[in-house]
Design an enzyme around this catalytic site. Structure first.
Site, short mmCIF file in Angstrom:
data_model
loop_
_atom_site.label_atom_id
_atom_site.label_comp_id
_atom_site.label_asym_id
_atom_site.label_seq_id
_atom_site.Cartn_x
_atom_site.Cartn_y
_atom_site.Cartn_z
N GLU A 115 28.42 -11.83 -7.58
CA GLU A 115 29.09 -10.90 -6.66
C GLU A 115 28.23 -9.66 -6.46
OE1 GLU A 115 31.28 -10.27 -4.57
OE2 GLU A 115 33.26 -11.04 -5.04
N ASP A 116 28.34 -9.05 -5.28
CA ASP A 116 27.68 -7.77 -5.07
C ASP A 116 28.35 -6.67 -5.89
OD1 ASP A 116 30.02 -7.88 -3.54
OD2 ASP A 116 29.12 -7.09 -1.71
N ASP B 187 35.34 -4.50 -7.22
CA ASP B 187 36.05 -3.26 -6.92
C ASP B 187 37.48 -3.39 -7.46
OD1 ASP B 187 36.92 -0.88 -5.75
OD2 ASP B 187 37.08 -1.74 -3.75
N LYS C 157 33.19 -1.30 -10.42
CA LYS C 157 33.94 -0.03 -10.43
C LYS C 157 35.06 -0.14 -11.46
CE LYS C 157 33.33 0.72 -5.42
NZ LYS C 157 34.04 0.81 -4.12
N PHE D 179 32.09 4.80 -2.27
CA PHE D 179 31.66 3.73 -1.38
C PHE D 179 30.14 3.71 -1.27
CE2 PHE D 179 31.00 1.51 2.68
CZ PHE D 179 31.74 0.37 2.41
N VAL D 180 29.57 2.54 -1.55
CA VAL D 180 28.11 2.44 -1.57
C VAL D 180 27.64 1.37 -0.58
CG1 VAL D 180 27.92 3.25 -3.96
CG2 VAL D 180 28.13 0.79 -3.51
N ARG E 92 22.71 -3.49 5.09
CA ARG E 92 22.45 -4.53 4.07
C ARG E 92 20.97 -4.58 3.72
NH1 ARG E 92 27.19 -7.53 3.51
NH2 ARG E 92 28.36 -7.96 5.42
N LYS F 26 29.18 -12.14 2.16
CA LYS F 26 27.76 -11.98 2.44
C LYS F 26 27.09 -11.03 1.44
CE LYS F 26 28.71 -12.26 7.38
NZ LYS F 26 28.81 -11.44 8.60
N GLY F 27 27.86 -10.13 0.87
CA GLY F 27 27.29 -9.00 0.11
C GLY F 27 26.29 -9.33 -0.98
P1 5GP Z 1 37.44 -6.49 -4.47
O1 5GP Z 1 38.07 -7.77 -4.03
O2 5GP Z 1 36.93 -6.52 -5.90
O3 5GP Z 1 38.33 -5.30 -4.23
O4 5GP Z 1 36.23 -6.21 -3.53
C1 5GP Z 1 35.22 -7.05 -3.47
C2 5GP Z 1 34.43 -6.89 -2.19
O5 5GP Z 1 34.70 -5.69 -1.45
C3 5GP Z 1 32.97 -6.82 -2.55
O6 5GP Z 1 32.44 -8.09 -2.72
C4 5GP Z 1 32.40 -6.06 -1.37
O7 5GP Z 1 32.11 -6.95 -0.33
C5 5GP Z 1 33.52 -5.13 -0.95
N1 5GP Z 1 33.31 -3.77 -1.54
C6 5GP Z 1 33.98 -3.21 -2.56
N2 5GP Z 1 33.52 -1.98 -2.84
C7 5GP Z 1 32.52 -1.75 -1.96
C8 5GP Z 1 31.62 -0.64 -1.76
O8 5GP Z 1 31.62 0.41 -2.42
N3 5GP Z 1 30.70 -0.80 -0.74
C9 5GP Z 1 30.63 -1.93 0.04
N4 5GP Z 1 29.70 -1.94 0.99
N5 5GP Z 1 31.46 -2.98 -0.15
C10 5GP Z 1 32.38 -2.89 -1.14
MG MG Z 2 31.70 -9.30 -1.17
#
Ligand code: 5GP
Ligand code: MG
Length: 174
Positions: free
Chosen positions: A98-99, A102, A130, A151-152, A164, A43-44
């Site tokens: 993507e939002d 990470d 990140k 964390f944001v 959101r 959803k992000g």
């Molecule tokens: P990844 O698979 O790259 O570790 O993480 C991707 C997903 O984790 C992002 O699309 C998001 O939904 C969530 N996420 C990662 N870091 C953050 C953060 O700092 N804040 C929030 N709200 N969601 C995050």
């Molecule tokens: Mg996401």
């Protein structure tokens, strides 16, 4: 105003608007005359995507896929596919929206999945990234801001489903 508790503004909505318009313009230039599918990861990404596509001055298609990997404020390391992609991507250029990137777990999953669908090309657009966490393993073709390992929330990003709808991006302590 609706503001998260124990938070500070990291990116003001004015700065966000500026960077989103810039990315939209760049995509418009890069994809002129090509068949582009903008693929939002729910959803992000929905707030970012809604603003971004209105800055892409091309005849595009917009699609969504729903993936989840986060459990509260931590990455679970596992990706769950909640809503699969139904569109045929053959001969289409795809931009994943993507939002935030990470650990990159979600992106790995998505890139592998898209490979099997035979798109003409795949690029990545992330509102936030990140780099200290994903160690720059990816080419993020279009990027809003880089952030530290924090964390944001806000501008589509949630904590347990909340925040959101915040206009700014906040750093929160959880
Ligand atoms: P990844 O698979 O790259 O570790 O993480 C991707 C997903 O984790 C992002 O699309 C998001 O939904 C969530 N996420 C990662 N870091 C953050 C953060 O700092 N804040 C929030 N709200 N969601 C995050
Ligand atoms: Mg996401």
């Amino acid at each position: 105003m609706n503001e998260p508790k124990n938070s500070s503004i990291l990116f003001h909505e004015h700065a966000i608007k500026e960077v989103v318009a810039k990315i939209g313009l760049q995509i418009t230039t890069d994809y002129k005359g090509r068949s582009l599918v903008v693929l939002g990861v729910l959803k992000g990404s929905f707030v970012f995507l809604a603003d971004l596509i209105r800055h892409i001055d091309l005849d595009i298609e917009t699609e969504f896929i729903q993936l989840a990997s986060y459990d509260g404020a931590k990455s679970s390391g596992k990706v769950t596919l909640n809503a699969p992609l139904k569109t045929d991507l053959r001969n289409h250029h795809v931009i994943i929206v993507e939002d935030i990137i990470d650990t990159g777990t979600t992106l790995d999953y998505l890139l592998a999945m898209l490979k099997g669908k035979g798109p003409a090309s795949v690029r990545v657009c992330a509102f936030l990234s990140k780099p200290s966490v994903h160690k720059n393993r990816y080419t993020i073709d279009y990027q809003g801001f880089e952030i530290a390992n924090e964390f944001v929330v806000g501008y589509g990003l949630d904590y347990r489903g909340r925040y959101r709808n915040c206009r700014h991006v906040y750093q929160i302590k959880v």
